[in-house]
Structure formats: structure tokens, C-alpha cells
Design an enzyme around this catalytic site. Sequence first.
Site, PDB file in Angstrom:
ATOM      1  N   SER A  28     -79.757  66.720  72.600  1.00  0.00           N
ATOM      2  CA  SER A  28     -78.834  67.650  71.927  1.00  0.00           C
ATOM      3  C   SER A  28     -78.035  66.935  70.851  1.00  0.00           C
ATOM      4  O   SER A  28     -77.592  65.813  71.047  1.00  0.00           O
ATOM      5  CB  SER A  28     -77.848  68.249  72.934  1.00  0.00           C
ATOM      6  OG  SER A  28     -78.553  68.937  73.926  1.00  0.00           O
ATOM      7  N   HIS A  59     -83.939  73.979  70.811  1.00  0.00           N
ATOM      8  CA  HIS A  59     -84.932  72.905  70.844  1.00  0.00           C
ATOM      9  C   HIS A  59     -86.149  73.322  70.036  1.00  0.00           C
ATOM     10  O   HIS A  59     -86.823  74.289  70.381  1.00  0.00           O
ATOM     11  CB  HIS A  59     -85.371  72.605  72.284  1.00  0.00           C
ATOM     12  CG  HIS A  59     -84.330  71.892  73.083  1.00  0.00           C
ATOM     13  ND1 HIS A  59     -84.303  70.526  73.241  1.00  0.00           N
ATOM     14  CD2 HIS A  59     -83.272  72.357  73.780  1.00  0.00           C
ATOM     15  CE1 HIS A  59     -83.269  70.185  73.991  1.00  0.00           C
ATOM     16  NE2 HIS A  59     -82.627  71.276  74.337  1.00  0.00           N
ATOM     17  N   HIS A  81     -88.206  70.051  79.921  1.00  0.00           N
ATOM     18  CA  HIS A  81     -87.345  69.761  81.075  1.00  0.00           C
ATOM     19  C   HIS A  81     -87.969  70.261  82.371  1.00  0.00           C
ATOM     20  O   HIS A  81     -88.643  71.288  82.397  1.00  0.00           O
ATOM     21  CB  HIS A  81     -85.979  70.443  80.905  1.00  0.00           C
ATOM     22  CG  HIS A  81     -85.225  69.990  79.695  1.00  0.00           C
ATOM     23  ND1 HIS A  81     -85.389  70.576  78.459  1.00  0.00           N
ATOM     24  CD2 HIS A  81     -84.323  68.997  79.532  1.00  0.00           C
ATOM     25  CE1 HIS A  81     -84.605  69.963  77.597  1.00  0.00           C
ATOM     26  NE2 HIS A  81     -83.952  69.008  78.206  1.00  0.00           N
ATOM     27  N   TYR A  83     -86.410  71.626  84.807  1.00  0.00           N
ATOM     28  CA  TYR A  83     -85.831  72.902  85.249  1.00  0.00           C
ATOM     29  C   TYR A  83     -86.506  74.110  84.601  1.00  0.00           C
ATOM     30  O   TYR A  83     -86.292  75.245  85.005  1.00  0.00           O
ATOM     31  CB  TYR A  83     -84.312  72.944  85.006  1.00  0.00           C
ATOM     32  CG  TYR A  83     -83.875  72.772  83.567  1.00  0.00           C
ATOM     33  CD1 TYR A  83     -84.085  73.768  82.621  1.00  0.00           C
ATOM     34  CD2 TYR A  83     -83.253  71.602  83.157  1.00  0.00           C
ATOM     35  CE1 TYR A  83     -83.682  73.613  81.309  1.00  0.00           C
ATOM     36  CE2 TYR A  83     -82.849  71.429  81.847  1.00  0.00           C
ATOM     37  CZ  TYR A  83     -83.068  72.437  80.925  1.00  0.00           C
ATOM     38  OH  TYR A  83     -82.687  72.271  79.616  1.00  0.00           O
ATOM     39  N   GLU A  84     -87.332  73.875  83.582  1.00  0.00           N
ATOM     40  CA  GLU A  84     -88.048  74.991  82.966  1.00  0.00           C
ATOM     41  C   GLU A  84     -89.193  75.474  83.858  1.00  0.00           C
ATOM     42  O   GLU A  84     -89.767  76.535  83.603  1.00  0.00           O
ATOM     43  CB  GLU A  84     -88.588  74.569  81.600  1.00  0.00           C
ATOM     44  CG  GLU A  84     -87.469  74.319  80.594  1.00  0.00           C
ATOM     45  CD  GLU A  84     -87.985  73.766  79.283  1.00  0.00           C
ATOM     46  OE1 GLU A  84     -88.569  74.542  78.511  1.00  0.00           O
ATOM     47  OE2 GLU A  84     -87.817  72.566  79.048  1.00  0.00           O
ATOM     48  N   ALA A 111     -77.952  64.301  75.928  1.00  0.00           N
ATOM     49  CA  ALA A 111     -76.552  64.656  76.163  1.00  0.00           C
ATOM     50  C   ALA A 111     -76.330  64.509  77.655  1.00  0.00           C
ATOM     51  O   ALA A 111     -77.218  64.823  78.449  1.00  0.00           O
ATOM     52  CB  ALA A 111     -76.296  66.093  75.733  1.00  0.00           C
ATOM     53  N   MET A 209     -80.092  65.972  82.877  1.00  0.00           N
ATOM     54  CA  MET A 209     -81.253  66.684  83.422  1.00  0.00           C
ATOM     55  C   MET A 209     -82.568  66.246  82.776  1.00  0.00           C
ATOM     56  O   MET A 209     -83.527  67.017  82.731  1.00  0.00           O
ATOM     57  CB  MET A 209     -81.057  68.192  83.232  1.00  0.00           C
ATOM     58  CG  MET A 209     -79.726  68.714  83.769  1.00  0.00           C
ATOM     59  SD  MET A 209     -79.465  70.451  83.334  1.00  0.00           S
ATOM     60  CE  MET A 209     -77.747  70.682  83.844  1.00  0.00           C
ATOM     61  N   SER A 210     -82.616  65.019  82.270  1.00  0.00           N
ATOM     62  CA  SER A 210     -83.841  64.575  81.575  1.00  0.00           C
ATOM     63  C   SER A 210     -83.946  63.055  81.624  1.00  0.00           C
ATOM     64  O   SER A 210     -83.332  62.402  82.463  1.00  0.00           O
ATOM     65  CB  SER A 210     -83.794  65.032  80.109  1.00  0.00           C
ATOM     66  OG  SER A 210     -82.735  64.375  79.424  1.00  0.00           O
ATOM     67  N   ASN A 233     -69.284  65.786  77.652  1.00  0.00           N
ATOM     68  CA  ASN A 233     -68.242  66.416  78.480  1.00  0.00           C
ATOM     69  C   ASN A 233     -67.963  65.527  79.682  1.00  0.00           C
ATOM     70  O   ASN A 233     -68.791  64.683  80.028  1.00  0.00           O
ATOM     71  CB  ASN A 233     -68.731  67.792  78.969  1.00  0.00           C
ATOM     72  CG  ASN A 233     -70.022  67.674  79.772  1.00  0.00           C
ATOM     73  OD1 ASN A 233     -71.094  67.498  79.193  1.00  0.00           O
ATOM     74  ND2 ASN A 233     -69.923  67.731  81.081  1.00  0.00           N
ATOM     75  N   HIS A 245     -72.520  75.201  78.371  1.00  0.00           N
ATOM     76  CA  HIS A 245     -73.501  74.660  77.433  1.00  0.00           C
ATOM     77  C   HIS A 245     -72.956  74.622  76.010  1.00  0.00           C
ATOM     78  O   HIS A 245     -73.287  73.737  75.230  1.00  0.00           O
ATOM     79  CB  HIS A 245     -74.774  75.503  77.512  1.00  0.00           C
ATOM     80  CG  HIS A 245     -75.916  74.967  76.707  1.00  0.00           C
ATOM     81  ND1 HIS A 245     -76.416  73.686  76.890  1.00  0.00           N
ATOM     82  CD2 HIS A 245     -76.646  75.511  75.702  1.00  0.00           C
ATOM     83  CE1 HIS A 245     -77.411  73.477  76.032  1.00  0.00           C
ATOM     84  NE2 HIS A 245     -77.567  74.568  75.302  1.00  0.00           N
TER      85      HIS A 245
HETATM   86  N1  HPA Z   1     -74.318  67.584  83.761  1.00  0.00           N
HETATM   87  C1  HPA Z   1     -75.659  67.584  83.616  1.00  0.00           C
HETATM   88  N2  HPA Z   1     -76.249  67.564  82.431  1.00  0.00           N
HETATM   89  C2  HPA Z   1     -75.475  67.526  81.337  1.00  0.00           C
HETATM   90  C3  HPA Z   1     -74.080  67.523  81.423  1.00  0.00           C
HETATM   91  C4  HPA Z   1     -73.469  67.564  82.698  1.00  0.00           C
HETATM   92  O1  HPA Z   1     -72.237  67.548  82.860  1.00  0.00           O
HETATM   93  N3  HPA Z   1     -73.611  67.491  80.148  1.00  0.00           N
HETATM   94  C5  HPA Z   1     -74.682  67.465  79.334  1.00  0.00           C
HETATM   95  N4  HPA Z   1     -75.826  67.474  80.036  1.00  0.00           N
END
Ligand code: HPA
Length: 270
Positions: A28, A59, A81, A83-84, A111, A209-210, A233, A245
Site C-alpha cells: 500500500s 491494487h 493475499h 485472505y482472498e 503496510a 497480512m502478507s 497505524n 483501511h
Molecule cells: N494489522 C494487520 N495488517 C495491517 C495493519 C494492522 O494493524 N495495518 C496495515 N496492515
Amino acid sequence: MYKKLMACVASIREKTDFKPEVALILGSGLGDYADGIKVEATVNYSDIEGFPISTVAGHKGRFVFGYVGEVPVVIMQGRVHYYEGYAMSDVVLPTRLMGMLGAKKLFLTNAAGGINTSYNPGCFMMITDHITTAVPNPLIGPNIEELGSRFPDMSEVYSKRLRDVIRKSAEQCGIEIEEGVYVQLTGPSYETPAEIRMCRGWGGDAVGMSTACEAIAARHMGLEVCGISCITNLAAGVSDRKLDHKEVQETADRVSMEFKRLVTQIIENM
Ligand code: HPA
């Protein structure tokens, strides 16, 4: 799986014979990085037979071949990903493809949420190691002998040499960079505060998540790997804020110029 990979390679080779040295996966905020390089060829994922197509908004799905400075690169604009809904072996298929196209080094970006309480949103973290205990290993299934061994060593996933390159490049750019351990979870829901406390207990500094699964597949086939997380974050429970998100994307966009400058410097120093 190896046959599927070979078919994908053949499908790409119909369009370009470009031989990359470095493979770069864009997270990201870096989505448009490939638009700023000297492009030689692009191949849409949808034009590659059997390729898993990404569904996350924002994406783009294509490989971009070209030069960063003098360095021949292949860039994944849009990753796949877990989760897809894809099998882990499909999630890492593009990574393997880039290795089979000739890339010797893999540069991962993403990210991530900050677990380490000294991190601030918008900071960068060089990945020193990872934890994937909570997601399936991408090497599960019959071993692809053509790529690597059944039980590959993972004691130095993120190359010491490339970690030195990243430190030096950050210094050249005047950009501060943290160092830490990345924890990969499946998503797509963000973590609970209890899960984040668990990850911290495990020794994690950032969560996402990657990435780590891609690093495993790349090490299996002998690529030299490095990675940087953009901490978009604070992870759940680290602050009182709810996660969304939009905030992740806003932070990634805010620091994207800096991130791109750093990525370019690193690739030129690789
Ligand atoms: N958790 C999981 N994946 C993320 C986060 C998070 O806080 N921020 C960006 N990708």
C-alpha cells in the site's frame, strides 16, 4: 504446481524476454511506484494462464519490467493475499515466477500495524526476521524439487548484506528507519488487542497480512531477500483508536514520496 509455474513463465515469455535482476513487490502507498521507472514491458496478471487475480480495491494487477537506474527489475503491482481465498501455493506463485524469470534478489514492501509502542504511524521498519506460526506455510504439499529442498533453512531470511544496504541507503536519503520482526496473520479482520499482546509476547514489532509467506517461497528457491514495512497505524489496543483501511491508506499515501525515494536508493545500492 511446477507445471503451472512453467506455463505462466511461457505465457510471459511470449510477451517479453526481459531478464530482471531484482524483483520488487509493492505494498500500500507504493502502488504507483512502477509508473515512475523506465518501463520496458508490462504484463497483466489476467493475461497469464492460471494466474491468481487480486481483488482488493486499489491494487493493480500486473508485472512491470524495466529499469530503476541501471538495475533491471520486475515489479509486482498488486499482490495476492491469502485472505482472498487462494491456497498459499497460489499466493506465492507470482514470487516464484519472478525468480524463474531470472530475479536473484527480492525486495518486499507492505503496510503494517505497529506492535512496538515506540513506533509512530508513518514510520518505516526494516524487517529483520518474521513469525508465520499463525498462517499455513507456503511450502506445504509435495516439494518442488526443481526450486529447492524439502526442509530449507530459515535462519537468515532477510539477508544481512541487504540489511546493511538498507541502513546505508536510509542514511543517504536522510530517512530514519526502525528495525523489527514482522508477524504475518491471515486477516482480513484486523487483530484484537489480545492478539496484539500475544504477538508482542512472541517478539513481534509489526503485524500484517502478507510478505512473510513470499519471503519463505523466495528463500526456498535461493533468492536473496529484504523487506520494509510502512507502519501505517498503531496495532489494535496500542492506542484507543479503531482500525480502518482508510486510515491505513491515508498514512501510506502521506509518506509514499519518501518511501519511493528510499526504495529507489536501495535498489541502486543492491
Ligand atoms: N494489522 C494487520 N495488517 C495491517 C495493519 C494492522 O494493524 N495495518 C496495515 N496492515
